[in-house]
Design a protein around this motif. Structure first.
Motif, PDB file in Angstrom:
ATOM      1  N   PHE A   2       0.821  -1.204   0.000  1.00 25.08           N
ATOM      2  CA  PHE A   2       0.000   0.000   0.000  1.00 25.08           C
ATOM      3  C   PHE A   2       0.859   1.259   0.000  1.00 25.08           C
ATOM      4  CE2 PHE A   2      -3.202  -2.966   1.918  1.00 25.08           C
ATOM      5  CZ  PHE A   2      -4.022  -2.995   0.807  1.00 25.08           C
ATOM      6  N   LEU A   5       1.796   1.957  -3.574  1.00 21.86           N
ATOM      7  CA  LEU A   5       0.677   2.542  -4.306  1.00 21.86           C
ATOM      8  C   LEU A   5       0.481   4.005  -3.946  1.00 21.86           C
ATOM      9  CD1 LEU A   5      -2.223  -0.089  -4.404  1.00 21.86           C
ATOM     10  CD2 LEU A   5      -0.957   0.861  -6.309  1.00 21.86           C
ATOM     11  N   LYS A   6       0.525   4.304  -2.665  1.00 23.56           N
ATOM     12  CA  LYS A   6       0.335   5.683  -2.219  1.00 23.56           C
ATOM     13  C   LYS A   6       1.432   6.586  -2.797  1.00 23.56           C
ATOM     14  CE  LYS A   6      -0.510   6.246   2.164  1.00 23.56           C
ATOM     15  NZ  LYS A   6      -0.594   6.029   3.629  1.00 23.56           N
ATOM     16  N   TRP A   9       0.873   6.862  -6.712  1.00 26.15           N
ATOM     17  CA  TRP A   9      -0.305   7.660  -7.040  1.00 26.15           C
ATOM     18  C   TRP A   9      -0.285   9.043  -6.403  1.00 26.15           C
ATOM     19  CZ3 TRP A   9      -4.444   3.327  -6.111  1.00 26.15           C
ATOM     20  CH2 TRP A   9      -4.445   2.452  -7.197  1.00 26.15           C
ATOM     21  N   ILE A  11      -0.631  10.029  -3.238  1.00 27.40           N
ATOM     22  CA  ILE A  11      -1.701  10.276  -2.266  1.00 27.40           C
ATOM     23  C   ILE A  11      -1.122  10.087  -0.870  1.00 27.40           C
ATOM     24  CG2 ILE A  11      -3.604   9.707  -3.798  1.00 27.40           C
ATOM     25  CD1 ILE A  11      -3.698   6.948  -2.579  1.00 27.40           C
ATOM     26  N   ASN A  14      -4.595   6.869   4.015  1.00 29.34           N
ATOM     27  CA  ASN A  14      -5.105   5.515   3.788  1.00 29.34           C
ATOM     28  C   ASN A  14      -6.566   5.559   3.350  1.00 29.34           C
ATOM     29  OD1 ASN A  14      -2.693   4.248   4.433  1.00 29.34           O
ATOM     30  ND2 ASN A  14      -3.205   4.128   6.607  1.00 29.34           N
ATOM     31  N   GLN A  16      -8.021   7.844   1.503  1.00 26.70           N
ATOM     32  CA  GLN A  16      -8.048   8.167   0.080  1.00 26.70           C
ATOM     33  C   GLN A  16      -7.720   6.929  -0.747  1.00 26.70           C
ATOM     34  OE1 GLN A  16      -5.321  11.255  -1.131  1.00 26.70           O
ATOM     35  NE2 GLN A  16      -6.380  11.584  -3.065  1.00 26.70           N
ATOM     36  N   LEU A  17      -6.745   6.146  -0.303  1.00 30.90           N
ATOM     37  CA  LEU A  17      -6.382   4.913  -1.001  1.00 30.90           C
ATOM     38  C   LEU A  17      -7.556   3.944  -1.029  1.00 30.90           C
ATOM     39  CD1 LEU A  17      -4.243   3.116  -2.379  1.00 30.90           C
ATOM     40  CD2 LEU A  17      -3.630   2.308  -0.098  1.00 30.90           C
ATOM     41  N   GLN A  78     -12.927  12.198  -5.434  1.00 27.57           N
ATOM     42  CA  GLN A  78     -11.594  11.918  -5.958  1.00 27.57           C
ATOM     43  C   GLN A  78     -11.466  12.298  -7.431  1.00 27.57           C
ATOM     44  OE1 GLN A  78      -9.082  10.970  -3.954  1.00 27.57           O
ATOM     45  NE2 GLN A  78     -10.607  11.189  -2.341  1.00 27.57           N
TER      46      GLN A  78
END
Length: 105
Positions: A2, A5-6, A9, A11, A14, A16-17, A78
């Protein structure tokens, strides 16, 4: 996983993910569900050529998915993420088509 990914992306939270992953999940399911009534409307059934069904599925699901991503992403706050995601995706298609055009000249 994760954290990657954050970072990728861009971001921070958590929450928002989780929202983004939910939007991707719902959008994928909805775009496939929308295909079925369209197939029924055009009388595409089990007797239809499999290659035609695959081609039509791609032509129906791809744009439906893109539009649904923006709609659901906006509804869940989003929009900016999914707008940037769409722009990246479209730019990838454009690069490939430009490279193909150059090679054929």
């Amino acid at each position: 996983m994760f954290k990657k990914l954050k970072k990728r992306w861009e971001i921070n939270s958590n929450l928002q993910l989780v929202i983004i992953l939910i939007v991707f999940s719902i959008t994928g399911s909805l775009s496939v569900m929308i295909r079925n009534p369209i197939f029924e409307y055009f009388s595409i059934d089990a007797d239809t050529n499999i290659f035609l069904k695959i081609l039509l599925s791609i032509l129906i699901i791809t744009p439906t998915y893109q539009v649904l991503l923006l709609i659901l992403g906006t509804l869940l706050g989003q929009f900016r993420f999914f707008w940037n995601f769409e722009k990246k995706m479209l730019s990838r298609f454009q690069r490939k088509s430009n490279k193909t055009a150059r090679k054929s000249c």
